[in-house]
Design a protein around this motif. Structure first.
Motif, PDB file in Angstrom:
ATOM      1  N   LEU A 139       2.049   2.796  -2.730  1.00 50.90           N
ATOM      2  CA  LEU A 139       1.688   3.681  -3.847  1.00 50.90           C
ATOM      3  C   LEU A 139       0.228   4.091  -3.624  1.00 50.90           C
ATOM      4  N   VAL A 140      -0.070   5.314  -4.000  1.00 50.89           N
ATOM      5  CA  VAL A 140      -1.451   5.783  -3.845  1.00 50.89           C
ATOM      6  C   VAL A 140      -2.356   4.998  -4.794  1.00 50.89           C
ATOM      7  N   ARG A 154      -1.861  10.998   0.723  1.00 47.67           N
ATOM      8  CA  ARG A 154      -0.588  10.285   0.466  1.00 47.67           C
ATOM      9  C   ARG A 154      -0.671   8.885   1.074  1.00 47.67           C
ATOM     10  N   ALA A 155       0.183   8.007   0.604  1.00 50.56           N
ATOM     11  CA  ALA A 155       0.265   6.671   1.192  1.00 50.56           C
ATOM     12  C   ALA A 155       0.837   6.775   2.602  1.00 50.56           C
ATOM     13  N   PHE A 156       0.335   5.922   3.484  1.00 51.13           N
ATOM     14  CA  PHE A 156       0.714   6.001   4.906  1.00 51.13           C
ATOM     15  C   PHE A 156       2.220   5.943   5.099  1.00 51.13           C
ATOM     16  N   SER A 157       2.914   5.208   4.254  1.00 48.91           N
ATOM     17  CA  SER A 157       4.354   5.000   4.466  1.00 48.91           C
ATOM     18  C   SER A 157       5.198   6.067   3.785  1.00 48.91           C
ATOM     19  N   ASP A 212       0.817  -1.229   0.000  1.00 49.15           N
ATOM     20  CA  ASP A 212       0.000   0.000   0.000  1.00 49.15           C
ATOM     21  C   ASP A 212       0.847   1.273   0.000  1.00 49.15           C
TER      22      ASP A 212
END
Lengths: 254, 254, 254, 254
Positions: free
Chosen positions: C216-217, C244-247, C214
């Motif tokens: 990438l958006v 944005r992606a969490f990471s 997860d």
């Protein structure tokens, strides 16, 4: 009687250098710091040797009434504080959340925010009566965005930035210039960066990035901007100014 | 055992309404507020009458250990806190500098910043171990800019915003969603706006600007956004979201 | 007659997925893109297979009168455009100043700014007459800060952000919701990221950062937020939302 | 041979005054403006009467190759352009969307963004070879937020701000100082404010707000800041600086 420039947080970096600059320009500089009487005396002597006028105060600014008494005493005994440089740092080091104590979090706020609020409470009415004055507030990248190991520092400096805006909003129309100066990079200062990095690393950094490379922010250059801001005509004041070494990446870039 | 949504600052405005929304969606809502046992009981009853599950806690969150004990007790006795709604207000009213006391300035910081820091200290490690969790933090215009009569509030909320950023930077990669929600306008809430304005003025404002005009921010609409944020997939989280009534001027416009 | 959601820039990423989402929720989706009739047909077929309703338009939006005619024709023949999704990308790739041509610089502006202005000129009066409507504008990190290899893109997106603010300021009080959505990270989309990176690198990135990570958006997740925004009650609209992606690291962090 | 300060947009306001200041400090000032040969001649004469050195250029900067030829010719015939002042305004007046034409929208972009990009394309490589140079870019409130009657201006200036950031990011490490100067208020200038308001209103505003009240931004004061920025040591450059009259409200305040 010379006008006074009072510098809170006058170590061997931005604070002491700004005090020296204002003394060279005709102010009497009052240098206030928490520790190191020798260092303080050296700064005062250096100013006097160059023909300037200065006095030093060793005190813990965040203790009750210390700031208030200092300001009233200077106003009474030394001269009118025309320029206030609020340079108390609030950096507690790079620490993740579980490494940051409640005490550090509170200390950051006391240094960054409460101290500035107390100074404003006591000094703004005095300046307002004179119809003029300058508040120069040193700030940091952490006032603009919060990185992961800056929980205490960013909360503290974010508050400082907003407080500068509220002070500016209330007092600029009364003739008092408030400037929030975002020093966005490492400063070539033994008392702060030097202590944080340790002697060896600091020496190395100065050689590879600082010195003739100009990649560390030089306190002398910063002092020029502080002085310039204090001299701006009131028809064209700057409130927020960023400062960084030419070779550094701005906080908003990656 | 239902997942828990803990709302700190659960009055008859955003807090209580968000708690109600999460209860309707299957969470057990824990409502915590400082005063008004009757109001608290009413909120809990209303939730239960609609088939939801909730419990109420009357306590002064900023007292020592209160937040810490509350969180640990809920985790032990009620269920895992999956959603934390930090909704403690820090507004001390429209006051110029000479009207703002040191005590108010400190109270603002305790409510806005220290409380959030304490909650994070105790709850983040628990969420981190579970690899998930949501922190929804109510914020205000004063987090974005400082107006002249907001010395305490703006310093407090500016700190809150930066703290949300540091928490997000450290914990988002660990699966914890932190959102800073800027409520940029007056909220149709008797417990906050109502008390600030007084009954008569509040009634009048509701009639001319609120109600069918939708010119006051409705807690029910805000609650939809809070719930939505808690459900966002981790590949597309929002960190900062502004909310205002359609007919209101955004803080950056004049 | 179904309400229409018109998506400008409907490729196999955010645009096409948002169109699909709105079709599933009961809108007729009009998908408009510049090239790839097959891809466009596939998107429309997929929507129809799921029971939705859609139509496709292959055209170069920035040519004279193309956008204007399209909007008027849809209003006349298909239905009222209740939701406009402006998803035209303006990315010309990572290029230093000497690699960026005047033509690219102009193209960026035509896609990011002039196109949006033209759409607003023709559609806002129509929506204003109806007293409602939604403008969802996809934006990018480059709208918030300018990196060194983004001369065309950042100038274009910085303009787009300000234009969204002016449109919001004029039209929100008239019932038209304008949202500026800052997609702050790489999107898992073959038509944009895939083409920029090339097939092999894109595949690799999906395996290490995207997919079950997860990181990438995901267009599907973005589409949820777009739909949510279109449904917000007018007492609590959001104007600027980041995704944005969490990471991933937020643009303001380093 | 004197170093050259080239001012693009040298009317009887900030531009002409900045040119005068740099000439007084030892630069040869090149003044470029679109119209009013008499006004231009007067500015050059005034500089020369004060012992400075200057030359005037009447041309339409946004026409093809005009900027490029001008810069190359000055570099060849006059001297090295050490300071570039980009002062082309892009204000098309207070106009709602339906009053703003495509032509005005494009003109704003040509003045604000494309012109700056073209100047950078031609001048940055020259400065880069010398390892030094200064780009001072006049900007406006509309670069920071978009008001409802500023569709063209805000889109244009928002682009300008981001372009300044990309240029700074690429060229600061190469020794070229790029500064984005946000003039946040009305400037006491007959050529811009005077023309916008008309003679009578302008006279009245000068009497009630300007003149001894210092409530209009004085070009002379602005010029001091421009000159100061050009002299900052590279260890402590400022990139974004705001300027407003002390009695004015900052754009972020209400």
């Amino acid at each position: 009687m010379k006008p006074v420039c009072l510098v809170l947080g006058a170590g061997a970096g931005i604070g002491g250098t700004v005090a020296t600059k204002f003394a060279q320009e005709g102010y009497h500089s009052c240098l206030c710091r928490r520790s190191d009487q020798d260092g303080l005396d050296r700064l005062v002597s250096n100013i006097e040797e160059k023909g300037g006028s200065a006095s030093g105060y060793l005190m813990n600014a965040i203790e009750e009434n210390v700031l208030e008494d200092l300001i009233l005493n200077i106003e009474k005994d030394v001269g009118p504080i025309e320029v206030l440089v609020y340079n108390l740092g609030a950096q507690t080091g790079m620490k993740l959340l579980n490494e940051t104590t409640l005490k550090e979090f509170e200390w950051g706020w006391r240094m960054a925010d409460l101290g500035l609020f107390r100074v404003a409470k006591i000094l703004m009415p005095i300046m307002e009566e004179r119809g003029s004055g300058t508040f120069l507030v040193t700030s940091a990248t952490a006032a603009m965005r919060g990185n992961k190991n800056q929980h205490s520092h960013a909360a503290a400096m974010g508050g400082r930035r907003m407080l500068c805006q509220t002070l500016n909003a209330e007092f600029a129309p009364k003739g008092i210039h408030v400037a929030h100066i975002v020093v966005d990079g490492m400063v070539d200062a033994p008392d702060t960066l030097g202590k944080m990095l340790g002697e060896e690393l600091f020496k190395q950094l100065r050689e590879t990035k600082g010195m003739e490379h100009d990649g560390l922010v030089l306190p002398e250059s910063v002092a020029e901007t502080y002085y310039y801001l204090s001299q701006q005509h009131r028809s064209a004041w700057s409130h927020e100014v960023d400062i960084r070494a030419f070779s550094d990446t701005a906080w908003w870039n990656s």
